[in-house]
Design a protein around this motif. Structure first.
Motif, PDB file in Angstrom:
ATOM      1  N   ARG A  14       7.001  40.563 -23.196  1.00  0.00           N
ATOM      2  CA  ARG A  14       6.105  39.755 -24.030  1.00  0.00           C
ATOM      3  C   ARG A  14       6.751  38.393 -24.345  1.00  0.00           C
ATOM      4  O   ARG A  14       6.110  37.341 -24.223  1.00  0.00           O
ATOM      5  CB  ARG A  14       5.791  40.505 -25.340  1.00  0.00           C
ATOM      6  CG  ARG A  14       4.872  39.724 -26.285  1.00  0.00           C
ATOM      7  CD  ARG A  14       4.672  40.465 -27.601  1.00  0.00           C
ATOM      8  NE  ARG A  14       5.912  40.730 -28.325  1.00  0.00           N
ATOM      9  CZ  ARG A  14       6.591  39.807 -29.017  1.00  0.00           C
ATOM     10  NH1 ARG A  14       6.144  38.571 -29.071  1.00  0.00           N
ATOM     11  NH2 ARG A  14       7.706  40.124 -29.640  1.00  0.00           N
ATOM     12  N   ILE A  15       8.015  38.411 -24.700  1.00  0.00           N
ATOM     13  CA  ILE A  15       8.707  37.140 -25.007  1.00  0.00           C
ATOM     14  C   ILE A  15       8.836  36.294 -23.733  1.00  0.00           C
ATOM     15  O   ILE A  15       8.624  35.078 -23.766  1.00  0.00           O
ATOM     16  CB  ILE A  15      10.100  37.415 -25.623  1.00  0.00           C
ATOM     17  CG1 ILE A  15       9.958  38.183 -26.930  1.00  0.00           C
ATOM     18  CG2 ILE A  15      10.837  36.093 -25.874  1.00  0.00           C
ATOM     19  CD1 ILE A  15      11.284  38.726 -27.488  1.00  0.00           C
ATOM     20  N   ALA A  16       9.157  36.949 -22.618  1.00  0.00           N
ATOM     21  CA  ALA A  16       9.294  36.205 -21.350  1.00  0.00           C
ATOM     22  C   ALA A  16       7.980  35.509 -20.988  1.00  0.00           C
ATOM     23  O   ALA A  16       7.976  34.367 -20.505  1.00  0.00           O
ATOM     24  CB  ALA A  16       9.724  37.155 -20.231  1.00  0.00           C
ATOM     25  N   ARG A  17       6.867  36.186 -21.237  1.00  0.00           N
ATOM     26  CA  ARG A  17       5.555  35.550 -20.980  1.00  0.00           C
ATOM     27  C   ARG A  17       5.348  34.373 -21.924  1.00  0.00           C
ATOM     28  O   ARG A  17       4.864  33.321 -21.514  1.00  0.00           O
ATOM     29  CB  ARG A  17       4.432  36.567 -21.158  1.00  0.00           C
ATOM     30  CG  ARG A  17       4.342  37.620 -20.062  1.00  0.00           C
ATOM     31  CD  ARG A  17       3.069  38.449 -20.240  1.00  0.00           C
ATOM     32  NE  ARG A  17       3.064  39.652 -19.454  1.00  0.00           N
ATOM     33  CZ  ARG A  17       2.775  39.694 -18.144  1.00  0.00           C
ATOM     34  NH1 ARG A  17       2.478  38.584 -17.515  1.00  0.00           N
ATOM     35  NH2 ARG A  17       2.785  40.842 -17.494  1.00  0.00           N
ATOM     36  N   GLU A  18       5.718  34.554 -23.187  1.00  0.00           N
ATOM     37  CA  GLU A  18       5.536  33.499 -24.186  1.00  0.00           C
ATOM     38  C   GLU A  18       6.307  32.238 -23.817  1.00  0.00           C
ATOM     39  O   GLU A  18       5.820  31.118 -23.980  1.00  0.00           O
ATOM     40  CB  GLU A  18       6.014  33.983 -25.569  1.00  0.00           C
ATOM     41  CG  GLU A  18       5.003  34.827 -26.318  1.00  0.00           C
ATOM     42  CD  GLU A  18       5.580  35.324 -27.642  1.00  0.00           C
ATOM     43  OE1 GLU A  18       4.951  36.200 -28.242  1.00  0.00           O
ATOM     44  OE2 GLU A  18       6.672  34.843 -28.049  1.00  0.00           O
ATOM     45  N   ILE A  19       7.519  32.414 -23.315  1.00  0.00           N
ATOM     46  CA  ILE A  19       8.368  31.237 -23.027  1.00  0.00           C
ATOM     47  C   ILE A  19       8.201  30.751 -21.588  1.00  0.00           C
ATOM     48  O   ILE A  19       8.817  29.772 -21.187  1.00  0.00           O
ATOM     49  CB  ILE A  19       9.861  31.527 -23.328  1.00  0.00           C
ATOM     50  CG1 ILE A  19      10.412  32.631 -22.411  1.00  0.00           C
ATOM     51  CG2 ILE A  19      10.035  31.894 -24.805  1.00  0.00           C
ATOM     52  CD1 ILE A  19      11.911  32.891 -22.598  1.00  0.00           C
TER      53      ILE A  19
END
Lengths: 203, 80
Positions: free
Chosen positions: A149-154
């Motif tokens: 989820r964080i990787a998608r966000e950044i």
């Protein structure tokens, strides 16, 4: 505060770098396993760091060090199932030396507990023993879904999951519970100091 | 030599090519007319026609190109 963050080209390490980048200056370091992995893995690492540089203005360009000669030595002379532990110990050993040379005082790694068979608490401890600087693991308690989820966000998820050849020298059954004393015995079969020096010459 | 399987590796970035019957290659002693980039008892890495090839003692190969059959035939022509 300055640290060296180990970037692999996978999903996790850009996220661990991102989570600490506002708190410290982080120098991204990549070990190329070539010829035991493809150059495309290096390309992923370069691309993910470029994404991070768009988010954090204190991240310098990726530093790349050769690691294939270390893997060749371990695969030739050491217990096969320990290859991955020996590989990671070499990375943190070299990263520590490099970090000191650039005035950094800690390492950042993207391990999260139990994500893959080799990331057991036992193995993490054995790997960390080879580091001569503190190792910070921002993802240690996160599960894979949270990391993705964080990787998608950044914006690093896409580059981290693009097609790239896996490491070809990973054993069929890597050690999941390495015993430090046994690992140290295996390391006596190669010239660790010479390998570290040779790796750092690749700068 | 007949091919047993040619299939993409799990990352889809290379092909895994395996012989019909496993070989028992001594990679430390094996002589091949290719550019050897690394040699260990468990894996020999070569560069053939600009393509990176990993050869295992069983004869299995990991070939990083879109048309692995031609490369595999070249290697097996030398080692089998």
């Amino acid at each position: 505060m300055k640290g060296v963050t180990l970037v692999s080209g996978g999903i996790d390490s850009p996220v661990s770098t991102h989570l600490l980048a506002d708190k410290a200056e982080l120098v991204p370091l990549y070990f190329t396993n070539y010829p035991f992995s493809g150059e495309d893995t290096k390309d992923r690492a370069i691309a993910s760091v470029k994404k991070l540089q768009g988010l954090h203005d204190n991240i310098p360009d990726l530093v790349i060090l050769p690691h294939g000669q270390n893997l060749e030595a371990f695969a030739s002379k050491c217990e096969r199932r320990m290859t991955c532990v020996l590989c990671k110990r070499m990375m943190v050993r070299v990263a520590s030396a490099y970090a000191k040379s650039v005035g950094a005082s800690f390492l950042v790694m993207g391990d999260s507990l139990g994500q893959v068979a080799s990331q057991t608490l036992t193995n993490l401890a054995v790997v960390e023993q080879a580091a001569s600087l503190p190792v910070v693991r921002p993802l240690i308690g996160l599960d894979k879904e949270e990391i993705i989820r964080i990787a998608r966000e950044i914006g690093t998820f896409g580059v981290s999951t693009s097609s790239a050849m896996c490491c070809s020298i990973v054993p069929d059954k890597p050690s999941t519970a390495a015993v430090l004393e046994a690992v140290l015995e295996e390391e006596k079969k190669v010239d660790i100091a010479a390998l570290v020096a040779q790796t750092l010459k690749g700068l | 030599m007949e091919f047993f399987t040619i299939k993409p590796c799990k990352t889809q970035a290379a092909y895994v090519v395996e012989p019909k019957k496993p070989l028992h290659l001594d990679l430390k002693a094996l002589k091949v007319p290719f550019d050897i980039t690394a040699r260990t008892p468990v894996l020999m890495a070569m560069r053939i026609d600009g393509v990176d090839v990993s050869l295992y003692p069983s004869g299995k190969m990991l070939i990083q190109c879109d048309e692995p059959e031609c490369i595999a035939k070249k290697v097996w022509g030398e080692v089998a």
